[in-house]
Design a protein around this motif. Sequence first.
Motif, PDB file in Angstrom:
ATOM      1  N   ARG A 158      -6.214   9.778   9.570  1.00  0.00           N
ATOM      2  CA  ARG A 158      -6.614   9.161   8.310  1.00  0.00           C
ATOM      3  C   ARG A 158      -5.463   9.292   7.304  1.00  0.00           C
ATOM      4  O   ARG A 158      -4.493  10.009   7.558  1.00  0.00           O
ATOM      5  N   GLU A 175      -0.846   2.212   6.409  1.00  0.00           N
ATOM      6  CA  GLU A 175      -2.102   1.553   6.794  1.00  0.00           C
ATOM      7  C   GLU A 175      -1.979   0.907   8.163  1.00  0.00           C
ATOM      8  O   GLU A 175      -2.901   0.974   8.974  1.00  0.00           O
ATOM      9  N   ALA A 176      -0.817   0.300   8.435  1.00  0.00           N
ATOM     10  CA  ALA A 176      -0.593  -0.308   9.751  1.00  0.00           C
ATOM     11  C   ALA A 176      -0.511   0.773  10.835  1.00  0.00           C
ATOM     12  O   ALA A 176      -1.032   0.609  11.943  1.00  0.00           O
ATOM     13  N   PRO A 191      -5.406   6.959  16.703  1.00  0.00           N
ATOM     14  CA  PRO A 191      -6.843   7.206  16.696  1.00  0.00           C
ATOM     15  C   PRO A 191      -7.170   8.592  16.137  1.00  0.00           C
ATOM     16  O   PRO A 191      -6.487   9.562  16.475  1.00  0.00           O
ATOM     17  N   LEU A 219      -1.979   3.586  10.961  1.00  0.00           N
ATOM     18  CA  LEU A 219      -3.296   4.174  11.237  1.00  0.00           C
ATOM     19  C   LEU A 219      -3.940   3.567  12.471  1.00  0.00           C
ATOM     20  O   LEU A 219      -4.628   4.256  13.234  1.00  0.00           O
ATOM     21  N   GLU A 220      -3.700   2.265  12.673  1.00  0.00           N
ATOM     22  CA  GLU A 220      -4.334   1.574  13.797  1.00  0.00           C
ATOM     23  C   GLU A 220      -3.790   2.068  15.131  1.00  0.00           C
ATOM     24  O   GLU A 220      -4.412   1.879  16.163  1.00  0.00           O
ATOM     25  N   ARG A 221      -2.614   2.680  15.102  1.00  0.00           N
ATOM     26  CA  ARG A 221      -2.030   3.213  16.347  1.00  0.00           C
ATOM     27  C   ARG A 221      -2.290   4.709  16.492  1.00  0.00           C
ATOM     28  O   ARG A 221      -1.817   5.335  17.449  1.00  0.00           O
TER      29      ARG A 221
END
Length: 246
Positions: A159, A149-150, A156, A152-154
Amino acid sequence: MSPHPILPLPPAPADDWALFLDVDGCLLEFADTPDAVVVPEGLPAILERLRERLGGALALVSGRGLKSLDTIFAPLRLTASGLHGLERRGHDGEVRAPEPPPGFDGLLDEARAVAAAYPGAVIEDKGVNIGLHWRRAPAAADALRGFAEAALERLPGYRLQPGDHVLELRPGGSDKGTAISAFLQEAPFAGRRPVFAGDDLTDEHGFVVVNAQEGMSILVGDRADTVATHALADPRAVYAWLASGA
Ligand SMILES: [Mg+2]
């Protein structure tokens, strides 16, 4: 496993089918790690005979990468889609596959560091995807999910794709359904009746596509939440079913 309580068994494979087959949990029994699967004796020969009978219209549609599929089924090199639709090798042998984003190697190392605390947890390098496996390390599930989940933020456009004791980081925009749709627009699949067999939630995308084209969707197992029209109990039943048409 016993047969599905509601869904009927599929008929024997017919000449006019375009046949799509998931691999793990469908053609092959699950193993503790992705590399430890065993191809049943006789299966490659059955697949080869079926492919011939269907005029080449047989493809693997897997979450594995093409490289892994080729290793498992060597020397057979089947028409296939890998990484849940991201990679696709058509009947002509041409491969379409995306490149990993910048910084991806670093992320892979970080994932390995997280998994190292849980003996049995496996990080699978799948090119543009990372597979986080906890089949042999149930205690790792939360840590791997937190990492994913962390991460994912890196990443773009990426999913999370849940599977059976696995979570996968992957680019969005394709799935097993888009892969089957793409095959069905090409020779020798076009104009045939699409049939897809698979066991996992990710196979439901493919089931939707074949159902919409008057095809047949075959769930391997007895999961209740499915749009499948038919069912087979397990990989042994799949083997017998394929052998009946080969
Ligand atoms: Mg599967």
